[in-house]
Design an enzyme around this catalytic site. Structure first.
Site, PDB file in Angstrom:
ATOM      1  N   THR A  51      -7.439  -5.221   4.585  1.00 34.28           N
ATOM      2  CA  THR A  51      -6.083  -5.722   4.319  1.00 34.28           C
ATOM      3  C   THR A  51      -5.112  -4.571   4.137  1.00 34.28           C
ATOM      4  O   THR A  51      -3.978  -4.617   4.626  1.00 34.28           O
ATOM      5  CB  THR A  51      -6.097  -6.651   3.086  1.00 34.28           C
ATOM      6  OG1 THR A  51      -7.022  -7.707   3.345  1.00 34.28           O
ATOM      7  CG2 THR A  51      -4.732  -7.239   2.821  1.00 34.28           C
ATOM      8  N   GLU A 105      -7.696 -12.397   7.211  1.00 36.41           N
ATOM      9  CA  GLU A 105      -8.813 -13.322   6.957  1.00 36.41           C
ATOM     10  C   GLU A 105      -9.146 -14.123   8.224  1.00 36.41           C
ATOM     11  O   GLU A 105      -9.366 -15.342   8.181  1.00 36.41           O
ATOM     12  CB  GLU A 105      -8.488 -14.265   5.782  1.00 36.41           C
ATOM     13  CG  GLU A 105      -8.113 -13.555   4.489  1.00 36.41           C
ATOM     14  CD  GLU A 105      -9.263 -12.791   3.825  1.00 36.41           C
ATOM     15  OE1 GLU A 105     -10.411 -12.901   4.287  1.00 36.41           O
ATOM     16  OE2 GLU A 105      -8.989 -12.053   2.856  1.00 36.41           O
ATOM     17  N   CYS A 140     -24.581  -0.920   1.176  1.00 34.99           N
ATOM     18  CA  CYS A 140     -25.068  -0.270   2.401  1.00 34.99           C
ATOM     19  C   CYS A 140     -26.273  -1.062   2.928  1.00 34.99           C
ATOM     20  O   CYS A 140     -26.766  -1.977   2.266  1.00 34.99           O
ATOM     21  CB  CYS A 140     -25.443   1.183   2.129  1.00 34.99           C
ATOM     22  SG  CYS A 140     -26.943   1.334   1.125  1.00 34.99           S
TER      23      CYS A 140
END
Ligand SMILES: Nc1ncnc2c1ncn2[C@@H]1O[C@H](COP(=O)(O)OP(=O)(O)O)[C@@H](O)[C@H]1O
Ligand SMILES: Cc1cn([C@H]2C[C@H](O)[C@@H](COP(=O)(O)O)O2)c(=O)[nH]c1=O
Ligand SMILES: [Zn+2]
Length: 193
Positions: free
Chosen positions: A30, A96, A184
């Site tokens: 964003t 989104e 991760c």
């Protein structure tokens, strides 16, 4: 490397294109979307921003990052509603994108063919590690795909997964740090156990 605008004006004409910014939650999608859109506004281009009406996490209308950086947007119920934008729009931002219906790639393609620069941000994977909604199709048709990483909350390595800590199996579950952790590959798979 920081994405930097190419020459979007060719022979005086505005040439349309699709850019995708993807990654896990908290990876800066964003923020990157807002950065590109604010630069387009500084360049005095006509910018319109859309998000799914269902995404009410921070604000009913604005697109808001986890650091509370924000930009005004129009919430829409479907991808096709984006095609009803003003005739002089030059840049379209969509946040989104994973929550939109399967029409979104076709809508973005139509916008790009109208000469509009389309910048789309969304989760590439859901919490199970599967491609999310229209994102893979968008990545396939985009001129530019930027994959950003968060920081793994377990070990500090670059995170590409959104690990869900909440006991809910639904694909769509709005939330933040109370329900998700960026992880991760190794830490995501250890957690899945
Ligand atoms: N584990 C984390 N890794 C990276 N950034 C994080 C993390 N936790 C919180 N943040 C914050 O989230 C910001 C990114 O927010 P945002 O752009 O809304 O991400 P996204 O849209 O990808 O979810 C970062 O600048 C940082 O301040
Ligand atoms: C992984 C995953 C996420 N969600 C929701 C959670 C948040 O409300 C948004 C993602 O927001 P962000 O800007 O990328 O941080 O999506 C979901 O519904 N299902 C999932 O699998
Ligand atoms: Zn890790």
């Amino acid at each position: 490397m920081l994405f930097s605008e190419q020459n979007f004006r060719r022979r005086g004409e505005f040439s349309g294109s699709i850019e995708v910014v993807c990654g896990s939650m908290f990876s800066g999608k964003t923020e990157e979307l807002i950065r590109r859109l604010k630069r387009a506004q500084i360049a005095k281009l006509n910018v319109e921003i859309f998000k799914p009406r269902t995404d009410t996490r921070y604000h009913e209308t604005a697109v808001v990052s986890h650091d509370l950086n924000s930009i005004n947007s129009t919430p829409v119920d479907s991808a096709s509603a984006i095609l009803l934008l003003g005739t002089n729009t030059q840049v379209v931002g969509i946040d989104e994108a994973q929550f939109f219906d399967d029409e979104l790639p076709d809508v973005c393609n139509k916008l790009a063919l109208r000469g509009i620069r389309v910048i789309v941000a969304g989760l590439d994977m859901d919490f199970t590690g599967k491609p999310f909604g229209p994102m893979p199709a968008l990545m396939a048709i985009a001129e530019h795909v930027t994959k950003v990483n968060a920081v793994c909350v377990c070990c500090g390595n670059p995170a590409l997964y959104s690990y869900r800590t909440a006991a809910d199996e639904a694909t769509v579950l709005l939330g933040e740090k109370e329900s998700y952790e960026p992880r991760c590959r190794a830490c995501y798979n250890l957690g899945k156990g």
